[in-house]
Design a protein around this motif. Structure first.
Motif, PDB file in Angstrom:
ATOM      1  N   VAL A   7      39.508  41.990  46.669  1.00  0.00           N
ATOM      2  CA  VAL A   7      38.507  41.102  47.259  1.00  0.00           C
ATOM      3  C   VAL A   7      37.256  41.197  46.390  1.00  0.00           C
ATOM      4  CG1 VAL A   7      37.060  40.604  49.264  1.00  0.00           C
ATOM      5  CG2 VAL A   7      39.417  41.408  49.587  1.00  0.00           C
ATOM      6  N   ILE A  52      33.634  36.792  54.473  1.00  0.00           N
ATOM      7  CA  ILE A  52      34.941  37.070  53.863  1.00  0.00           C
ATOM      8  C   ILE A  52      36.043  36.460  54.719  1.00  0.00           C
ATOM      9  CG2 ILE A  52      36.594  38.880  53.236  1.00  0.00           C
ATOM     10  CD1 ILE A  52      34.169  40.694  52.631  1.00  0.00           C
ATOM     11  N   ILE A  63      33.711  33.770  46.937  1.00  0.00           N
ATOM     12  CA  ILE A  63      34.557  34.853  47.437  1.00  0.00           C
ATOM     13  C   ILE A  63      35.957  34.628  46.900  1.00  0.00           C
ATOM     14  CG2 ILE A  63      35.597  35.939  49.467  1.00  0.00           C
ATOM     15  CD1 ILE A  63      33.088  35.172  51.014  1.00  0.00           C
ATOM     16  N   ILE A  65      39.914  36.217  46.914  1.00  0.00           N
ATOM     17  CA  ILE A  65      40.917  37.114  47.465  1.00  0.00           C
ATOM     18  C   ILE A  65      42.144  36.969  46.576  1.00  0.00           C
ATOM     19  CG2 ILE A  65      42.358  37.696  49.440  1.00  0.00           C
ATOM     20  CD1 ILE A  65      40.145  36.633  51.248  1.00  0.00           C
ATOM     21  N   ARG A  78      43.393  32.282  54.452  1.00  0.00           N
ATOM     22  CA  ARG A  78      42.834  33.229  53.487  1.00  0.00           C
ATOM     23  C   ARG A  78      43.682  34.483  53.281  1.00  0.00           C
ATOM     24  NH1 ARG A  78      36.308  33.060  53.470  1.00  0.00           N
ATOM     25  NH2 ARG A  78      36.097  30.794  53.653  1.00  0.00           N
ATOM     26  N   THR A  80      43.739  36.872  55.455  1.00  0.00           N
ATOM     27  CA  THR A  80      43.004  37.949  56.113  1.00  0.00           C
ATOM     28  C   THR A  80      43.286  37.924  57.611  1.00  0.00           C
ATOM     29  OG1 THR A  80      41.042  36.568  56.514  1.00  0.00           O
ATOM     30  CG2 THR A  80      41.121  37.778  54.425  1.00  0.00           C
ATOM     31  N   VAL A 157      44.532  41.440  53.665  1.00  0.00           N
ATOM     32  CA  VAL A 157      43.280  42.161  53.901  1.00  0.00           C
ATOM     33  C   VAL A 157      43.032  42.195  55.408  1.00  0.00           C
ATOM     34  CG1 VAL A 157      40.806  42.268  53.442  1.00  0.00           C
ATOM     35  CG2 VAL A 157      42.345  41.284  51.710  1.00  0.00           C
ATOM     36  N   SER A 189      44.506  46.209  51.948  1.00  0.00           N
ATOM     37  CA  SER A 189      43.078  46.515  51.940  1.00  0.00           C
ATOM     38  C   SER A 189      42.525  46.466  53.361  1.00  0.00           C
ATOM     39  CB  SER A 189      42.330  45.506  51.067  1.00  0.00           C
ATOM     40  OG  SER A 189      42.888  45.451  49.780  1.00  0.00           O
TER      41      SER A 189
END
Length: 371
Positions: A7, A52, A63, A65, A78, A80, A157, A189
């Motif tokens: 990231v 994020i 940003i 990723i 994303r 995430t 993430v 992550s």
């Protein structure tokens, strides 16, 4: 589980009207690491997490990723997943249905999503509570369910917004262990927002200290603790005293300072002109404490500092027992706050008392120069 992804934030800015919450933050978080965004309330750490995630739109910056710029992508695109501070479980659904909910919204068949949800509940040791509703669970159990729900979409993430703040101290320590175990087991992550220095030190591979929308310092926990770069970091991370003086001379491997009350202090040599203000941090557990009057017995070390050591006169302001150590707070002319941390046994072998005059001594090598 999805592959871990780096990231990277490049010049990230987030404004709310005339207020700048995040002010030009650049940061790279390696894939598969546990990163803690650490700082006081209002420092910008939660806003950074939300940009994020895509729950807040950027005012400026990028940003990334993995190798993808995600500025314009919706949160679901994303890679995430977000675990909120409140857990936000649906009160009318049992645990397995809470965990499976996002798969239901994606049209995954009932048997498949239930099997996946049970797999995640087993991972967080909640499979035997699968049929219970949130109201029938403790705070720690609700947190585990929320964690399973965040993981079911196979994120690259995982974003955690103060996930331990609602738990009692004992459970908080247990859940720290669980979060670290899961992060290492899954290999993805974790980016975790906290205002707890202890939490950040215990969990993270990478600590990011923030203040007023800016990053003050990044590094491994031990590096940040032992080598703070600014006065804010030294004070916020805890366990440090901050002192200042005027550079008066150079003396071999040391620089000489005129310190509080005119005291002559030595610090590791720095290249700066005479008259410069020098600020340094001193760990509270690297300071020795002795009675000022008798000067025949020290608490924690020899009373007499070596010829190149440092000494300051002080008065005991308070004594706080903290189990394995005793924190002694001192009043020193010209110093805002000064503490000494002594092992419990050493302190109680010959304790000092409130209002007693004492001297503190330390070695120049323990003075960490600040920028």
């Amino acid at each position: 589980m999805a592959t871990a992804a780096d990231v990277e934030l490049v010049g990230v800015v987030k404004r709310y009207g005339g207020t700048v919450a995040v002010n030009g933050v650049s940061l790279k978080i390696p894939g598969g690491s546990y990163c803690c965004l650490l700082g006081p309330s209002g420092c910008g750490k939660t806003t950074t997490l939300r940009v994020i995630a895509g729950h807040e739109q950027l005012s400026a910056g990028d940003i990334m990723i993995g190798d993808q710029v995600v500025n314009g992508l919706a949160p679901v695109e994303r890679g995430t997943a977000m675990m909120f501070q409140s857990y936000a479980l649906f009160p009318h659904l049992n645990c397995v249905d809470n965990v499976a909910f996002s798969l239901k919204m994606r049209g995954v068949k009932a048997a498949e999503r239930r099997a996946k949800a049970m797999q995640l509940l087993e991972l967080v040791h909640m499979d035997r509570y699968a049929e219970r509703q949130p109201a029938q669970l403790s705070g720690g159990q609700q947190q585990r369910v929320a964690l399973a729900r965040a993981l079911i979409t196979n994120p690259r993430v995982l974003l955690l917004d103060e996930p331990l703040s609602a738990l009692d101290p004992f459970l908080r320590i247990r859940m720290r262990e669980e979060l670290k175990r899961l992060q290492m087991e899954l290999g993805i992550s974790f980016i975790h927002v906290t205002h707890s220095q202890e939490e950040a030190m215990a969990l993270s591979d990478l600590v990011v200290v923030m203040h007023d929308g800016l990053i003050q310092q990044t590094g491994a926990p031990r590096e940040v603790y032992n080598q703070p770069t600014t006065e804010f970091v030294a004070r916020f991370i805890g366990g440090h005293n901050v002192l200042a003086g005027e550079l008066t001379a150079q003396d071999g491997a040391h620089s000489m300072l005129r310190g509080p009350g005119g005291a002559r202090l030595r610090v590791p040599r720095l290249e700066a002109p005479v008259g410069s203000k020098v600020t340094f941090a001193l760990r509270a557990d690297r300071v020795s404490l002795a009675r000022q009057a008798a000067q025949h017995r020290a608490v924690g070390a020899d009373v007499a500092a070596p010829i190149d050591g440092n000494r300051l006169a002080a008065t005991v302001a308070s004594i706080e027992y903290q189990g394995s150590l005793v924190a002694v707070r001192l009043k020193i002319d010209g110093v805002d706050d000064f503490s000494v941390h002594l092992p419990e046994g050493q302190f109680y072998d010959d304790p000092v008392a409130v209002d007693e005059p004492v001297i503190v001594t330390w070695q120049p090598r323990d003075s960490h120069l600040l920028h």
